[in-house]
Design a protein around this motif. Structure first.
Motif, PDB file in Angstrom:
ATOM      1  N   LEU B 193       1.029  -0.893  -0.214  1.00 45.19           N
ATOM      2  CA  LEU B 193      -0.101  -0.098   0.157  1.00 45.19           C
ATOM      3  C   LEU B 193       0.699   0.973   0.095  1.00 45.19           C
ATOM      4  CD1 LEU B 193      -1.988  -2.498   1.563  1.00 45.19           C
ATOM      5  CD2 LEU B 193      -3.320  -0.613   2.317  1.00 45.19           C
ATOM      6  N   SER B 194       1.234   1.957  -0.845  1.00 40.26           N
ATOM      7  CA  SER B 194       1.540   3.773  -1.207  1.00 40.26           C
ATOM      8  C   SER B 194       0.766   4.089  -1.076  1.00 40.26           C
ATOM      9  CB  SER B 194       2.397   3.229  -2.371  1.00 40.26           C
ATOM     10  OG  SER B 194       2.728   4.606  -3.056  1.00 40.26           O
ATOM     11  N   LYS B 195       1.215   4.976  -0.244  1.00 43.37           N
ATOM     12  CA  LYS B 195       0.092   6.442   0.560  1.00 43.37           C
ATOM     13  C   LYS B 195       0.587   7.609  -0.633  1.00 43.37           C
ATOM     14  CE  LYS B 195       0.099   8.753   4.728  1.00 43.37           C
ATOM     15  NZ  LYS B 195       1.267   9.329   5.885  1.00 43.37           N
ATOM     16  N   GLU B 196       2.029   7.867  -1.236  1.00 38.21           N
ATOM     17  CA  GLU B 196       2.510   8.559  -2.436  1.00 38.21           C
ATOM     18  C   GLU B 196       1.970   8.379  -3.542  1.00 38.21           C
ATOM     19  OE1 GLU B 196       6.360   7.731  -5.896  1.00 38.21           O
ATOM     20  OE2 GLU B 196       6.012   7.079  -3.962  1.00 38.21           O
ATOM     21  N   LEU B 197       1.265   7.135  -3.801  1.00 34.82           N
ATOM     22  CA  LEU B 197       0.622   6.829  -5.121  1.00 34.82           C
ATOM     23  C   LEU B 197      -0.440   6.758  -5.286  1.00 34.82           C
ATOM     24  CD1 LEU B 197       2.659   3.917  -6.755  1.00 34.82           C
ATOM     25  CD2 LEU B 197       2.885   6.328  -7.126  1.00 34.82           C
ATOM     26  N   ASN B 198      -0.895   5.976  -3.688  1.00 33.80           N
ATOM     27  CA  ASN B 198      -2.855   6.185  -3.426  1.00 33.80           C
ATOM     28  C   ASN B 198      -3.352   4.356  -4.007  1.00 33.80           C
ATOM     29  OD1 ASN B 198      -4.913   6.639  -1.820  1.00 33.80           O
ATOM     30  ND2 ASN B 198      -5.956   7.602  -3.194  1.00 33.80           N
ATOM     31  N   ALA B 199      -2.604   3.994  -4.022  1.00 31.91           N
ATOM     32  CA  ALA B 199      -2.752   2.655  -4.700  1.00 31.91           C
ATOM     33  C   ALA B 199      -1.818   1.550  -3.698  1.00 31.91           C
ATOM     34  CB  ALA B 199      -1.752   3.115  -5.738  1.00 31.91           C
ATOM     35  N   VAL B 200      -2.691   0.291  -4.222  1.00 28.47           N
ATOM     36  CA  VAL B 200      -1.662  -1.316  -3.321  1.00 28.47           C
ATOM     37  C   VAL B 200      -1.627  -1.930  -4.866  1.00 28.47           C
ATOM     38  CG1 VAL B 200      -4.238  -1.862  -4.078  1.00 28.47           C
ATOM     39  CG2 VAL B 200      -2.484  -3.049  -2.570  1.00 28.47           C
ATOM     40  N   ILE B 201       0.588  -2.224  -4.784  1.00 25.21           N
ATOM     41  CA  ILE B 201       0.828  -2.763  -6.345  1.00 25.21           C
ATOM     42  C   ILE B 201       0.427  -4.809  -5.052  1.00 25.21           C
ATOM     43  CG2 ILE B 201       2.859  -3.384  -6.956  1.00 25.21           C
ATOM     44  CD1 ILE B 201       2.937  -0.138  -5.777  1.00 25.21           C
ATOM     45  N   GLN B 202       0.429  -4.844  -6.397  1.00 28.55           N
ATOM     46  CA  GLN B 202       0.193  -6.658  -6.591  1.00 28.55           C
ATOM     47  C   GLN B 202       1.033  -7.550  -6.392  1.00 28.55           C
ATOM     48  OE1 GLN B 202      -4.111  -7.972  -7.365  1.00 28.55           O
ATOM     49  NE2 GLN B 202      -2.534 -10.334  -6.948  1.00 28.55           N
TER      50      GLN B 202
END
Lengths: 289, 289, 289
Positions: B193-202
Motif C-alpha cells: 500500500l503506497s500513500k504516495e500513489l494512493n494505490a496498492v501494488i499486487q
C-alpha cells in the motif's frame, strides 16, 4: 528353560505383537501432524533456533520461538505443545521456562524438556533442569550423558556432547519415571523408555554424520513435542519423531555424505518423507524394562 | 457506465501507465543496491539473524546486527537504513529498538518496522510495536494477521504465522497511513500500500515453499530497508525488495522443490538475479485504493 | 647490494627455509584436531552461532556455546580453548566474557579474541575489547579495520565489514604484540603476525564469495582456537586454521559459484579436506617484520 526365562519370553512375545500396531500409530501421528500443523512453543538455544524452526516447518508443524518471561504464559496457553531446551540460557529465558513449564502442567499440555549440557560443570542450567522436573515434563529428551546425569548418576560429558552410549545407560534412566512418562535417549541407536508400555523401544537408522550437524538433537526434541500433541499416545508420538529423523538421516546419507550437503539433504528428506517410507524403512524393536 | 465507474476507470488507466516507470525505478534501485552496498542496521530475532545477514549480503547490501541499547544510537546514526523486527525480543533489545527508532526519526533515516507476532496473545511486543509507531516507520512490513491486528482489527494469528490472506485484509490496513508511508503485506501474493500513489501494488511470484523456510519474511523486511535507502521513492524500494524475492522464489522452485534444496537455491537466486530477470519475470499490477 | 639489503636477504632466506617445517606443523595440527577433537568454549554472536558450530564439527573439533556468567568459569576451566567474539554482545555475555578471559589467563589456556566491529562507533564493545586485552589473548583475530583500530589507529569501518586491505595495515598491528603472541588479519589474503618468528605469514586462497557468507570470520576465529589447542606452536595452529579455510574456500568455489551453493560446498570442503590437499594447495609465504 526356568520359570523366570519363561516369563521373560512371554513378555517379549507380547511386546513383539505391539510392533505392527505401534507402527500404525506412528504413521497416524505423521498424518495428523501434516493435517493439524500444531503450534509448538519453543524456547531453545541461539545455535539451534533457525535449524529447529526449519525442521519443524519441513515436517509440517508450526514452530514459534517465544522465550521472554512477559509472554511465556499467554503463549504457552494457546500452544499445542511446548519444548524447553537449556542450550544457551539467559536469565530472562530461565524465568520464561519456569513460567511455561508451570503453565503447561496447569493446563495439562504436552511439554518436552531437553536438558542440554546437564552435569556438574554446568550447574546453573542443571539446577534449572532439576527445578523443571517438578512440572512433570511429558517427555525428557537428551543424549546419554545428559539423561544419565539427570537421573542422578555421576558422569562426565564432553561439553554438550555425550561420552557414553545410549545403549549402556538406558537402564540407569528409569528413576526419571518419577517425573515423566517417556524418556528419549538419542545416539547411534535411539532408546525410548515408555512408562505406559513398561518397555524400551530401540530405534535404528540415521547416519554417523548426524552428530556432525549441530542442533539435530535440539530439533528432535522440538519435533517430539509437535508429534506428541497429535498422536494417540505419548509413546507413539515420541517414536514418530525419532523414526522420522532416523529414516530422513538414512536417506539423506545415501544421497550426500559430506557435512554441508548432508545438512541440506536431511532437511529435504524430513520434508519429503511419506507413508511408504515409514512402512519400508522403520527399524525398531521393543524390549521389556 | 456511470460516473463513478468512469472515474474508477480513469484512475485505473493512470495507474496502469505507471507500470513501466515503476519497473524502471525498481531496476534502478537494484543497480544502486549493488553499487552503494548500503549499511543496514538490523535488530532481529535469533531464528532469523544468520539467514537475514546472508540474504542481504547476497543481494548486495551490508548488514550489521547491533541490538544492544549502548550502541543503538551511534550505530543508527551512521547506518543507511534500520530494520526493527520483534520476533524474539529481550529487555535489552526492546530498549535498543526504541533508541534506534527515535534516532531514525530524528535524523530522517529510512526505517522498517516488522511487528512479528503482533496480537492479543503476545502483548509485550505488541505494546512495543504500538509505541514504535510514534517514531513513524518509513515502511511497515508483516503478514496479513500482523498488519490487520496492528491496524486495530480483532484477529487471531497462529503463533507467528498468518491465518488470513493478504488479499482479504489489505483494505483494513489503511489506518496505518497515519504512521507510515508504505505498508507491505506478504503472502501468496504480496500487497504494497503506497500513500504516495494512493494505490496498492499486487506482486505475484514466489513459491508455496517460501513459508516453509523460516525467517523469509524477516529477511524481506531487512531487504526492504536496504532497498529504500537507495531507491528514488519508498514505493519503488519496497517493490524492489518484494519483486527480488518473488522472482528468486519462483526461479528457485523451478530448480529445487524440497525444503532444504529450495533454501539453498533461493539464496543462489537472490545473489544471481540480474536486470534481464527483472524485465522478464516481474509480475505486478497497480490498483486504486 | 648494501649491508642492509644483505641482512634483509639473509632474514628472507632463513624465513624461506621455514616453509617446509611450518607446513608439516600445520598438517600435524590438522591430524591432532581430528584425533583429539578438542572442546572449544565459544561465546559468539547470534548471527554466527549455528554456522560456527557446524564449521567446527565439520573440521573435527567439539564446540560448545556457553555464554552466561554463571557457568563461564567452570566451563572455561574444562575447555581446551576459548573463543570470545564481540559480534552481538548482551550485558550477561559481557560479564561472561570477562570471567572466561580471566579464567583462561589464570589457567594458561589458549584463548582467541575476535573484536568484531571495534571502532569509535561501537564504543561499548570496543571498551570491552580493550579490557579483555589485559587478559593476554593467545591470538587476536579480526579484519583489517578492526585490527588497525584495536592497535590504536584512527580508521572508519563500514559496520562490521572492513574498509581497508589486510596488506595495507599489517605493519600497524605490531603494537598489539604487547598483549598477544599472534595477530591474524583476514582479507583477500590473510596475514598472520607471529611474535615467535618475528615474521608475518601471508596466506593466499579462499574465494571472493567468502565475505558474501556471513560469519565466516567468526568461524575462523573459533577454528583458530581449536587448532591452537592441539598444535605444536601458536603460529602453526593459527596458520592451520587459516590454510584450512583458504583451501576449502578455493575448492568450494571451483564447485559452486553462487552464494547459497558455495555456502554448502564450503562446509563440505571443510569436512573433506585431507593431508594431500594441504600439501597440494597450501599457498603461503613468510616475510620478515
Amino acid at each position: 528353560m526356568n520359570q523366570s526365562e519363561q516369563l521373560s519370553n512371554t513378555a517379549n512375545d507380547q511386546l513383539h505383537d505391539l510392533t505392527s500396531p505401534l507402527l500404525q500409530q506412528v504413521i497416524d501421528a505423521w498424518i495428523e501432524l501434516k493435517t493439524q500443523q500444531p503450534l509448538v512453543h519453543i524456547m531453545t538455544n541461539t545455535v539451534a533456533s533457525n535449524y529447529v524452526a526449519n525442521i519443524l516447518l519441513a515436517a509440517g508443524a508450526s514452530p514459534a520461538m517465544i522465550d521472554n518471561p512477559f509472554e511465556a504464559e499467554s503463549f504457552a496457553s494457546i500452544a499445542s505443545a511446548i519444548n524447553l531446551n537449556l542450550g544457551t540460557p539467559t536469565s530472562e529465558q530461565m524465568q520464561a521456562m519456569q513460567i511455561a513449564a508451570q503453565t503447561a502442567q496447569n493446563l495439562g499440555k504436552i511439554w518436552v524438556l531437553d536438558p542440554v549440557g546437564y552435569g556438574a560443570v554446568l550447574k546453573w542450567r542443571s539446577d534449572m533442569a532439576d527445578l523443571l522436573l517438578q512440572y512433570q515434563p511429558t517427555v525428557i529428551r537428551g543424549n546419554a550423558s545428559e539423561i544419565s546425569a539427570l537421573a542422578g548418576n555421576q558422569i562426565q560429558a564432553k561439553g554438550v556432547d555425550s561420552t557414553v552410549s545410549s545403549e549402556s545407560i538406558y537402564l540407569q534412566a528409569q528413576p526419571l519415571f518419577e517425573h515423566t512418562e517417556c524418556i528419549a535417549i538419542s545416539g547411534e541407536s535411539d532408546f525410548i523408555l515408555s512408562k505406559e508400555l513398561n518397555a524400551v523401544i530401540q530405534i535404528n537408522g540415521g547416519s554417523y554424520l548426524q552428530p556432525k550437524i549441530t542442533a539435530s538433537g535440539c530439533a528432535l526434541g522440538a519435533l517430539t513435542a509437535a508429534y506428541c500433541s497429535v498422536s494417540s499416545t505419548i509413546t507413539a508420538g515420541t517414536m514418530a519423531a525419532h523414526i522420522h529423523f532416523a529414516i530422513a538421516g538414512k536417506k539423506a546419507y545415501a544421497r550426500a555424505n559430506t557435512a554441508g550437503s548432508f545438512n541440506v539433504a536431511f532437511l529435504d528428506e524430513i520434508y519429503s518423507l511419506n507413508e511408504e517410507d515409514f512402512r519400508q524403512y522403520s527399524d525398531f524393536c521393543i524390549l521389556p524394562l
